[in-house]
Design a protein around this motif. Structure first.
Motif, PDB file in Angstrom:
ATOM      1  N   GLY A 255     -73.180 -15.471  33.945  1.00 36.75           N
ATOM      2  CA  GLY A 255     -74.488 -15.642  33.314  1.00 36.75           C
ATOM      3  C   GLY A 255     -74.424 -15.449  31.807  1.00 36.75           C
ATOM      4  N   PHE A 256     -73.714 -14.418  31.367  1.00 38.22           N
ATOM      5  CA  PHE A 256     -73.564 -14.190  29.922  1.00 38.22           C
ATOM      6  C   PHE A 256     -72.785 -15.334  29.274  1.00 38.22           C
ATOM      7  CE2 PHE A 256     -74.271  -9.514  30.758  1.00 38.22           C
ATOM      8  CZ  PHE A 256     -75.435  -9.435  30.003  1.00 38.22           C
ATOM      9  N   ALA A 257     -71.776 -15.868  29.987  1.00 42.54           N
ATOM     10  CA  ALA A 257     -71.001 -16.989  29.441  1.00 42.54           C
ATOM     11  C   ALA A 257     -71.881 -18.218  29.252  1.00 42.54           C
ATOM     12  CB  ALA A 257     -69.823 -17.305  30.365  1.00 42.54           C
ATOM     13  N   VAL A 258     -72.740 -18.502  30.242  1.00 42.94           N
ATOM     14  CA  VAL A 258     -73.670 -19.621  30.114  1.00 42.94           C
ATOM     15  C   VAL A 258     -74.585 -19.418  28.910  1.00 42.94           C
ATOM     16  CG1 VAL A 258     -75.637 -20.786  31.192  1.00 42.94           C
ATOM     17  CG2 VAL A 258     -73.615 -20.240  32.559  1.00 42.94           C
ATOM     18  N   PHE A 259     -75.070 -18.202  28.738  1.00 43.18           N
ATOM     19  CA  PHE A 259     -75.942 -17.884  27.602  1.00 43.18           C
ATOM     20  C   PHE A 259     -75.238 -18.161  26.275  1.00 43.18           C
ATOM     21  CE2 PHE A 259     -76.861 -14.439  24.494  1.00 43.18           C
ATOM     22  CZ  PHE A 259     -78.074 -14.924  24.026  1.00 43.18           C
ATOM     23  N   VAL A 260     -73.999 -17.709  26.130  1.00 39.38           N
ATOM     24  CA  VAL A 260     -73.276 -17.876  24.867  1.00 39.38           C
ATOM     25  C   VAL A 260     -72.996 -19.352  24.586  1.00 39.38           C
ATOM     26  CG1 VAL A 260     -71.101 -17.402  23.672  1.00 39.38           C
ATOM     27  CG2 VAL A 260     -72.249 -15.574  24.949  1.00 39.38           C
ATOM     28  N   VAL A 261     -72.477 -20.059  25.580  1.00 38.56           N
ATOM     29  CA  VAL A 261     -72.134 -21.468  25.375  1.00 38.56           C
ATOM     30  C   VAL A 261     -73.391 -22.302  25.121  1.00 38.56           C
ATOM     31  CG1 VAL A 261     -71.150 -23.522  26.456  1.00 38.56           C
ATOM     32  CG2 VAL A 261     -70.014 -21.303  26.723  1.00 38.56           C
ATOM     33  N   ALA A 262     -74.417 -22.115  25.961  1.00 34.83           N
ATOM     34  CA  ALA A 262     -75.646 -22.897  25.793  1.00 34.83           C
ATOM     35  C   ALA A 262     -76.347 -22.527  24.483  1.00 34.83           C
ATOM     36  CB  ALA A 262     -76.584 -22.671  26.975  1.00 34.83           C
ATOM     37  N   GLY A 263     -76.303 -21.244  24.110  1.00 34.64           N
ATOM     38  CA  GLY A 263     -76.892 -20.839  22.840  1.00 34.64           C
ATOM     39  C   GLY A 263     -76.217 -21.505  21.660  1.00 34.64           C
ATOM     40  N   ALA A 264     -74.886 -21.597  21.709  1.00 31.67           N
ATOM     41  CA  ALA A 264     -74.151 -22.265  20.633  1.00 31.67           C
ATOM     42  C   ALA A 264     -74.499 -23.749  20.581  1.00 31.67           C
ATOM     43  CB  ALA A 264     -72.653 -22.071  20.838  1.00 31.67           C
ATOM     44  N   LEU A 265     -74.608 -24.381  21.752  1.00 28.50           N
ATOM     45  CA  LEU A 265     -74.976 -25.795  21.793  1.00 28.50           C
ATOM     46  C   LEU A 265     -76.386 -26.016  21.251  1.00 28.50           C
ATOM     47  CD1 LEU A 265     -73.508 -26.834  25.273  1.00 28.50           C
ATOM     48  CD2 LEU A 265     -72.633 -27.449  23.000  1.00 28.50           C
ATOM     49  N   PHE A 266     -77.298 -25.071  21.548  1.00 29.06           N
ATOM     50  CA  PHE A 266     -78.659 -25.184  21.028  1.00 29.06           C
ATOM     51  C   PHE A 266     -78.656 -25.128  19.500  1.00 29.06           C
ATOM     52  CE2 PHE A 266     -82.547 -23.066  19.533  1.00 29.06           C
ATOM     53  CZ  PHE A 266     -83.504 -23.971  19.975  1.00 29.06           C
ATOM     54  N   LEU A 267     -77.923 -24.172  18.943  1.00 32.08           N
ATOM     55  CA  LEU A 267     -77.859 -24.057  17.485  1.00 32.08           C
ATOM     56  C   LEU A 267     -77.271 -25.322  16.865  1.00 32.08           C
ATOM     57  CD1 LEU A 267     -76.655 -20.362  17.086  1.00 32.08           C
ATOM     58  CD2 LEU A 267     -78.961 -21.258  16.730  1.00 32.08           C
ATOM     59  N   PHE A 268     -76.251 -25.876  17.507  1.00 36.38           N
ATOM     60  CA  PHE A 268     -75.644 -27.105  16.995  1.00 36.38           C
ATOM     61  C   PHE A 268     -76.646 -28.259  17.033  1.00 36.38           C
ATOM     62  CE2 PHE A 268     -73.434 -31.124  17.893  1.00 36.38           C
ATOM     63  CZ  PHE A 268     -72.653 -31.232  16.746  1.00 36.38           C
ATOM     64  N   ALA A 269     -77.365 -28.376  18.150  1.00 37.75           N
ATOM     65  CA  ALA A 269     -78.337 -29.470  18.286  1.00 37.75           C
ATOM     66  C   ALA A 269     -79.457 -29.363  17.267  1.00 37.75           C
ATOM     67  CB  ALA A 269     -78.905 -29.487  19.711  1.00 37.75           C
ATOM     68  N   GLU A 270     -79.901 -28.132  17.001  1.00 37.68           N
ATOM     69  CA  GLU A 270     -81.037 -27.960  16.096  1.00 37.68           C
ATOM     70  C   GLU A 270     -80.632 -28.018  14.624  1.00 37.68           C
ATOM     71  OE1 GLU A 270     -84.096 -28.008  17.763  1.00 37.68           O
ATOM     72  OE2 GLU A 270     -82.472 -28.500  19.145  1.00 37.68           O
ATOM     73  N   ARG A 271     -79.326 -27.914  14.337  1.00 38.49           N
ATOM     74  CA  ARG A 271     -78.858 -28.013  12.950  1.00 38.49           C
ATOM     75  C   ARG A 271     -78.650 -29.469  12.526  1.00 38.49           C
ATOM     76  NH1 ARG A 271     -76.674 -23.517  10.374  1.00 38.49           N
ATOM     77  NH2 ARG A 271     -75.236 -24.845   9.228  1.00 38.49           N
ATOM     78  N   ARG A 272     -78.689 -30.380  13.500  1.00 38.21           N
ATOM     79  CA  ARG A 272     -78.523 -31.792  13.157  1.00 38.21           C
ATOM     80  C   ARG A 272     -79.667 -32.266  12.272  1.00 38.21           C
ATOM     81  NH1 ARG A 272     -78.338 -34.719  18.672  1.00 38.21           N
ATOM     82  NH2 ARG A 272     -78.277 -36.560  17.317  1.00 38.21           N
ATOM     83  N   GLU A 273     -79.338 -33.141  11.350  1.00 35.44           N
ATOM     84  CA  GLU A 273     -80.353 -33.667  10.442  1.00 35.44           C
ATOM     85  C   GLU A 273     -81.321 -34.582  11.190  1.00 35.44           C
ATOM     86  OE1 GLU A 273     -80.851 -32.899   7.302  1.00 35.44           O
ATOM     87  OE2 GLU A 273     -79.144 -31.516   7.254  1.00 35.44           O
ATOM     88  N   GLU A 274     -82.554 -34.593  10.741  1.00 39.93           N
ATOM     89  CA  GLU A 274     -83.550 -35.487  11.321  1.00 39.93           C
ATOM     90  C   GLU A 274     -83.228 -36.932  10.957  1.00 39.93           C
ATOM     91  OE1 GLU A 274     -88.370 -36.229  10.990  1.00 39.93           O
ATOM     92  OE2 GLU A 274     -87.551 -34.206  10.763  1.00 39.93           O
ATOM     93  N   THR A 275     -83.325 -37.801  11.954  1.00 45.31           N
ATOM     94  CA  THR A 275     -83.074 -39.227  11.728  1.00 45.31           C
ATOM     95  C   THR A 275     -84.271 -40.031  12.220  1.00 45.31           C
ATOM     96  OG1 THR A 275     -82.049 -39.590  13.905  1.00 45.31           O
ATOM     97  CG2 THR A 275     -80.600 -38.824  12.115  1.00 45.31           C
ATOM     98  N   GLU A 276     -84.166 -41.342  12.185  1.00 44.44           N
ATOM     99  CA  GLU A 276     -85.261 -42.191  12.640  1.00 44.44           C
ATOM    100  C   GLU A 276     -85.483 -42.077  14.145  1.00 44.44           C
ATOM    101  OE1 GLU A 276     -84.676 -46.172  11.418  1.00 44.44           O
ATOM    102  OE2 GLU A 276     -84.864 -45.752   9.268  1.00 44.44           O
ATOM    103  N   THR A 277     -84.453 -41.665  14.868  1.00 45.72           N
ATOM    104  CA  THR A 277     -84.563 -41.586  16.330  1.00 45.72           C
ATOM    105  C   THR A 277     -84.470 -40.168  16.876  1.00 45.72           C
ATOM    106  OG1 THR A 277     -82.175 -41.944  16.540  1.00 45.72           O
ATOM    107  CG2 THR A 277     -83.605 -43.892  16.618  1.00 45.72           C
ATOM    108  N   HIS A 278     -84.177 -39.191  16.022  1.00 45.60           N
ATOM    109  CA  HIS A 278     -84.002 -37.817  16.497  1.00 45.60           C
ATOM    110  C   HIS A 278     -84.702 -36.845  15.561  1.00 45.60           C
ATOM    111  CE1 HIS A 278     -82.133 -34.099  17.930  1.00 45.60           C
ATOM    112  NE2 HIS A 278     -81.853 -33.834  16.659  1.00 45.60           N
TER     113      HIS A 278
END
Length: 484
Positions: A255-278
């Motif tokens: 459970g903690f491993a899922v939290f760490v990996v998914a948390g890192a993926l969330f931060l990566f997804a939200e750091r992406r620049e805004e585009t015309e489609t995202h």
């Protein structure tokens, strides 16, 4: 309902090109009915966060549920509710608030009815999670409908004030309503109650809500949304299962491993620049704002304390003191009643002196109230009096803390980001509720008795909440905007 009522036939007529249901509600009776319908939906959503609390022992006895199972019954709802609030706002923009709100109401009614006949803990937990999804659809969309229907700013402000006051009323009514229904009709009735409320809200909304036209949208931030759900679910699972399985068990470590990996993926997804489609669900650039970051963290701490304390005291009242569900609901009145009326005073106070001082005072009161309760876990009359005093102080603290946090958070960002900031604060608060039940429940699960576990859990909650006062004092400015 306004005294300036007009007959519904005086409503503005739609133009030939308008879609069905796009008529602007007239001021007076039609607007009053619309606000009633929207408020009923919001009341139902907020009621479900507390009404189940005093029913948990009865649910556990009937469905052979363990402590961790009861934690999941409570958290299944708030977990999906917290994780999907921001996405629900995006769906409201994309498909129109009226359509998404009605979808949420139908789903809430259906899942509530099925919850009443759940025959196992697993089924009930799954249905609670689905109820959280439906609830998340209702919160931002009801605000969108109000904003579209009330074009006059003062009228809109009054409508939103009435809508917001429903939250305190639902919190106050939840434990008592849950206790009465559980004792008289059984725990299943707390879910059946939602069905007629939802149907009334549907009927009113279909007749009086204007069809808010869909706005240009960049779609749902699916990677961010999936990562957020997995991260919160992984952390919650690890905390809840830590006692029955052990901190070093594969399940908990997983459970903690899922939290760490998914948390890192969330931060990566939200750091992406805004585009015309995202467009990121929660742009990380917003967290450069110290007031916003501190406000979200403080909001998490408020609900960590409130929901965690409601959960552990419900078990304590019924298992250690032998209270009935109804008596346990009555015992919570000193806490819940101030949340029904004090926010009105707090809002006016924030308008005069700003958000910082009321928020600090709120956290100090919450922490003090919880620590006072930790000294009153015996069965004596004096302990009962001290417990009531502590609960009342906690209730006033919550009602002093939340309105200033909303003002500070929304007032710290540009107006075009106010919707994201408000949604983020609601998500942070519901995340705090999930963690409060998980962490304090784990404390009780590791204790030798419910009474001793309750004392330790209350001390932990009190210290965390007092730390919140320091966060507010250090990070929320002295002159936070109040013109929101």
């Amino acid at each position: 309902m306004s005294s300036q009522s007009v007959h519904p036939t005086n409503s503005a007529r739609p133009s030939p090109g308008d879609p069905p249901g796009s008529t602007e509600p007239a001021s007076g009776r039609s607007n009053g009915l619309l606000l009633l319908g929207l408020s009923l939906g919001y009341f139902m959503v907020m009621l479900d966060t507390t009404v189940v609390t005093v029913a948990l022992p009865a649910i556990g006895e009937d469905l052979s549920g363990s402590l961790s199972g009861l934690q999941w019954v409570s958290n299944g709802y708030t977990l999906t509710f917290a994780a999907l609030l921001l996405t629900a706002g995006a769906l409201s923009d994309r498909y129109g608030g009226r359509k998404v709100f009605l979808t949420g109401l139908w789903l809430f009614a259906a899942f509530s009815g099925v919850s009443a006949v759940a025959g196992s803990m697993g089924a009930l937990i799954a249905l609670r999670a689905l109820l959280g999804v439906a609830g998340a659809l209702l919160l931002p969309t009801s605000l969108a409908i109000i904003a579209h229907a009330y074009t006059d700013p003062p009228a809109r402000a009054r409508a939103m004030g009435t809508w917001a006051a429903i939250s305190g009323t639902a919190l106050a009514a939840g434990p008592l309503v849950g206790g009465v229904l559980t004792d008289v009709l059984g725990w299943q009735s707390i879910f059946l109650l939602n069905v007629p409320v939802a149907l009334v809200s549907i009927a009113i909304t279909m007749k009086h809500a204007p069809a808010s036209p869909p706005k240009p949208s960049k779609g749902v931030d699916l990677p961010g949304q999936v990562a957020a759900v997995l991260a919160l679910a992984g952390l919650t699972y690890a905390l809840i299962e830590s006692q029955p399985e052990g901190w070093g068990s594969p399940q908990v470590l997983g459970g903690f491993a899922v939290f760490v990996v998914a948390g890192a993926l969330f931060l990566f997804a939200e750091r992406r620049e805004e585009t015309e489609t995202h467009a990121p669900m929660l742009p990380m650039s917003m967290f450069r704002n110290r007031t916003l970051s501190a406000g979200l963290f403080a909001g998490l701490l408020v609900n960590f304390g409130l929901s965690g304390v409601l959960f552990i005291l419900s078990l304590f009242f019924q298992e250690a003191h032998g209270y009935s569900a109804f008596t346990a609901g009555l015992a919570f009145l000193p806490l819940t009643l101030p949340t029904a009326f004090n926010p009105i005073f707090t809002g006016r106070l924030v308008g005069r002196i700003g958000a910082r001082k009321p928020a600090i005072a709120g956290f100090l009161l919450i922490g003090a109230g919880v620590l006072i309760q930790s000294t009153a876990t015996s069965d004596s009359t004096l302990s009962l009096v001290v417990m009531c005093v502590g609960l009342a102080i906690l209730g006033f603290g919550v009602s002093f803390a939340i309105p200033p946090l909303m003002t500070a958070v929304v007032g710290s960002v540009a107006k075009e980001q106010s919707g994201i900031a408000s949604g983020a604060l609601n998500s942070a608060r519901q995340t705090g509720a999930v963690l409060g039940v998980a962490v304090l429940g784990a404390v009780i699960g590791g204790a030798t008795s419910v009474a001793s576990g309750t004392r330790v859990a209350l001390v932990v909650a009190g210290v965390v909440l007092l730390a919140g006062a320091g966060v507010v004092a250090a990070c929320i400015g002295r002159a936070a905007r109040t013109d929101v």
